[in-house]
Scaffold this active site. Structure first.
Site, PDB file in Angstrom:
ATOM      1  N   ASP A  13       0.888  -1.166  -0.157  1.00 28.87           N
ATOM      2  CA  ASP A  13      -0.159  -0.227   0.067  1.00 28.87           C
ATOM      3  C   ASP A  13       0.908   1.107  -0.030  1.00 28.87           C
ATOM      4  O   ASP A  13       1.606   1.636   0.955  1.00 28.87           O
ATOM      5  CB  ASP A  13      -0.747  -0.032   1.387  1.00 28.87           C
ATOM      6  CG  ASP A  13      -1.620   1.281   1.565  1.00 28.87           C
ATOM      7  OD1 ASP A  13      -1.450   2.148   0.678  1.00 28.87           O
ATOM      8  OD2 ASP A  13      -2.643   1.081   2.303  1.00 28.87           O
ATOM      9  N   TYR A 230       4.079  -7.186  18.093  1.00 22.31           N
ATOM     10  CA  TYR A 230       2.929  -6.915  17.073  1.00 22.31           C
ATOM     11  C   TYR A 230       3.255  -5.709  16.295  1.00 22.31           C
ATOM     12  O   TYR A 230       3.426  -4.502  16.817  1.00 22.31           O
ATOM     13  CB  TYR A 230       1.686  -6.828  17.920  1.00 22.31           C
ATOM     14  CG  TYR A 230       0.428  -6.842  17.135  1.00 22.31           C
ATOM     15  CD1 TYR A 230       0.207  -7.884  16.478  1.00 22.31           C
ATOM     16  CD2 TYR A 230      -0.278  -5.460  17.105  1.00 22.31           C
ATOM     17  CE1 TYR A 230      -0.970  -7.874  15.530  1.00 22.31           C
ATOM     18  CE2 TYR A 230      -1.356  -5.543  16.091  1.00 22.31           C
ATOM     19  CZ  TYR A 230      -1.847  -6.541  15.451  1.00 22.31           C
ATOM     20  OH  TYR A 230      -2.784  -6.587  14.700  1.00 22.31           O
ATOM     21  N   LYS A 233      -1.450  -5.604  10.924  1.00 24.81           N
ATOM     22  CA  LYS A 233      -1.970  -6.391  10.001  1.00 24.81           C
ATOM     23  C   LYS A 233      -1.231  -6.025   8.562  1.00 24.81           C
ATOM     24  O   LYS A 233      -0.799  -4.993   8.455  1.00 24.81           O
ATOM     25  CB  LYS A 233      -3.427  -6.148   9.618  1.00 24.81           C
ATOM     26  CG  LYS A 233      -4.075  -5.905  10.884  1.00 24.81           C
ATOM     27  CD  LYS A 233      -5.360  -7.087  11.098  1.00 24.81           C
ATOM     28  CE  LYS A 233      -5.908  -6.699  12.587  1.00 24.81           C
ATOM     29  NZ  LYS A 233      -4.671  -6.491  13.539  1.00 24.81           N
TER      30      LYS A 233
HETATM   31  P1  13P Z   1      -5.069  -0.525   5.075  1.00 22.10           P
HETATM   32  O1  13P Z   1      -4.352  -1.277   5.752  1.00 22.10           O
HETATM   33  O2  13P Z   1      -5.684  -0.976   4.144  1.00 22.10           O
HETATM   34  O3  13P Z   1      -4.347   0.744   4.577  1.00 22.10           O
HETATM   35  O4  13P Z   1      -6.463   0.243   6.046  1.00 22.10           O
HETATM   36  C1  13P Z   1      -6.030   0.776   7.123  1.00 22.10           C
HETATM   37  C2  13P Z   1      -7.294   1.361   7.838  1.00 22.10           C
HETATM   38  O5  13P Z   1      -7.215   1.890   8.701  1.00 22.10           O
HETATM   39  C3  13P Z   1      -8.689   1.394   7.323  1.00 22.10           C
HETATM   40  O6  13P Z   1      -9.533   1.961   7.934  1.00 22.10           O
HETATM   41 MG    MG Z   2      -4.294   2.027   3.186  1.00 18.31          MG
HETATM   42 MG    MG Z   3      -5.019  -2.183   2.336  1.00 16.34          MG
END
Ligand code: 13P
Ligand code: MG
Ligand code: MG
Ligand code: 13P
Length: 380
Positions: A13, A230, A233
């Protein structure tokens, strides 16, 4: 090296338009230009650039094997070109996943997610690649398990002699940075004992037991580099080889007909249903979600990428999507409450330490709480 072909997917991203919504077309163009030049020079055989939500996906084939510095370096350059566009257009979170400025031969640890599968091309090599947004690699645990271990999903486990021995799962411990290989069906309950904890134990690779053929790979690279603490994600990708002694494409897709709950969604801090969508819906709106997954179908032909076909672009998945909408509505009604919101140790955003700090002198023994309210009512 040599005749073997490697399918490499590296995703990151590097910024998106209107929040964490979708990659801008100019970013796709910038990355495409870099990969097209590399194809012309012969560094890669073929490539395809796409996105799911705000994650830019570089799908490449080559003969250099996994973890090759020139291939990883190429991806790094493409992400930088797309991040430059993001900065120029003042897109949101420009360069989000490029955690380091310095490239040192491998994108592992630098932010992007990686799934690579080196293969001896079969007479026909049908492959499905999955790309998800607003979730984490553990989101693939349930469907990958069902594809390779659950005969109620995959009829071939029972009726195809080539698959009847089962598969071997490599399960990766995100906290310890270690893997364990387990056989299915023999150790199926042990596999499930681990992978049910999706935030910690992640299926990383799957091998066919009869000949150790590598059948599936899931990106866990970002988690890998930060094992021990941690770090949030990482919107994951997976590669699954299919047919002819492996699960059929329909068996592979069948595992996504149930929109199971995954961690991610808004601020990476909520559970929501994983909704299988065609490319045209590979963008997020409701509460930055719900989490989405696309499935691209390919045939690899001497390294050439034949495809993709947009596999969830089918009315047969309408009911799954409708169920996902109902589940999304149900989960949303919980607002800031668990189990919609993740547990405190798993949230990407939290004010809990600040709130606890602010209140630290106001915590009293439970049996003394009445004194506080008594004092409060006396001062009114
Ligand atoms: P991403 O991990 O896809 O950048 O999304 C982050 C987020 O905070 C979505 O609300
Ligand atoms: Mg993002
Ligand atoms: Mg994303
Ligand atoms: P193979 O032709 O790859 O053995 O698979 C059979 C099949 O696709 C049934 O759905």
């Amino acid at each position: 090296m040599g005749d073997k072909v490697t399918l490499t997917i590296i995703k990151a991203d590097v910024g998106s338009i209107a929040g964490h919504h979708i990659v801008h077309p100019d970013q796709l163009a910038a990355a495409t230009k870099i990969l097209a030049e590399a194809k012309q020079k012969g560094l890669i055989i073929d490539f395809y650039v796409t996105n799911v939500g705000d994650d830019l996906q570089l799908i490449m084939t080559h003969t250099k094997g996994t973890d090759d510095p020139s291939i990883h370096g190429l991806a790094w350059d493409a992400f930088h070109a797309a991040a430059k566009v993001a900065r120029e257009l003042k897109l949101y979170a420009a360069g989000q996943d490029l955690l380091s400025e310095a490239f040192s031969g491998n994108v592992r640890g630098l932010g992007p997610g990686v799934a690579e599968l080196e293969m001896e091309e079969r007479a026909s090599e049908p492959i499905v690649t999955f790309h998800a947004d607003k979730t984490e690699p553990g989101a693939f645990n349930l469907p990958i398990f069902r594809i390779f271990a659950d005969p109620f999903n995959t009829a071939g486990l029972v009726i195809d002699p080539k698959m009847h021995d089962g598969f071997v799962f490599e399960v990766y411990d995100v906290f310890e940075g270690r893997s364990v290989l387990m056989k299915s069906p023999e150790e199926m309950y042990d596999v499930l004992a681990l992978i049910g904890t999706t935030g910690r134990y992640v299926i990383r690779r799957v091998y066919r037991k009869s000949d150790n053929l590598l059948a599936a790979v899931v990106s866990v690279e970002r988690l890998n580099l930060i094992a021990g603490k941690y770090v949030g994600k990482d919107d994951p990708v997976a590669i699954v080889r299919t047919q002819h002694g492996l699960p059929a494409v329909g068996e592979v897709l069948e595992a996504f007909a149930f929109p199971h709950l995954v961690a991610g969604w808004m601020r990476g801090s909520h559970y929501g249903p994983l909704m299988p969508v065609p490319l045209r819906y590979a963008k997020v709106t409701r509460f930055d979600g719900p989490p989405r997954v696309i499935a691209l179908g390919w045939n690899i032909n001497k390294g050439r990428l034949i495809g993709p076909v947009d596999l969830f672009d089918d009315v047969a998945y309408d009911e799954t999507r409708r169920q996902a909408q109902l589940i999304a509505e149900y989960m949303r009604r919980h607002g800031p409450f668990m189990p919609h919101r993740l547990g405190p140790e798993e949230m990407e955003y939290t004010t809990l330490p600040d709130v606890l700090q602010k209140l630290k002198d106001r915590f009293v023994k439970a049996e003394d709480a009445y004194k506080v309210i008594k004092k409060h009512s006396e001062t009114l």
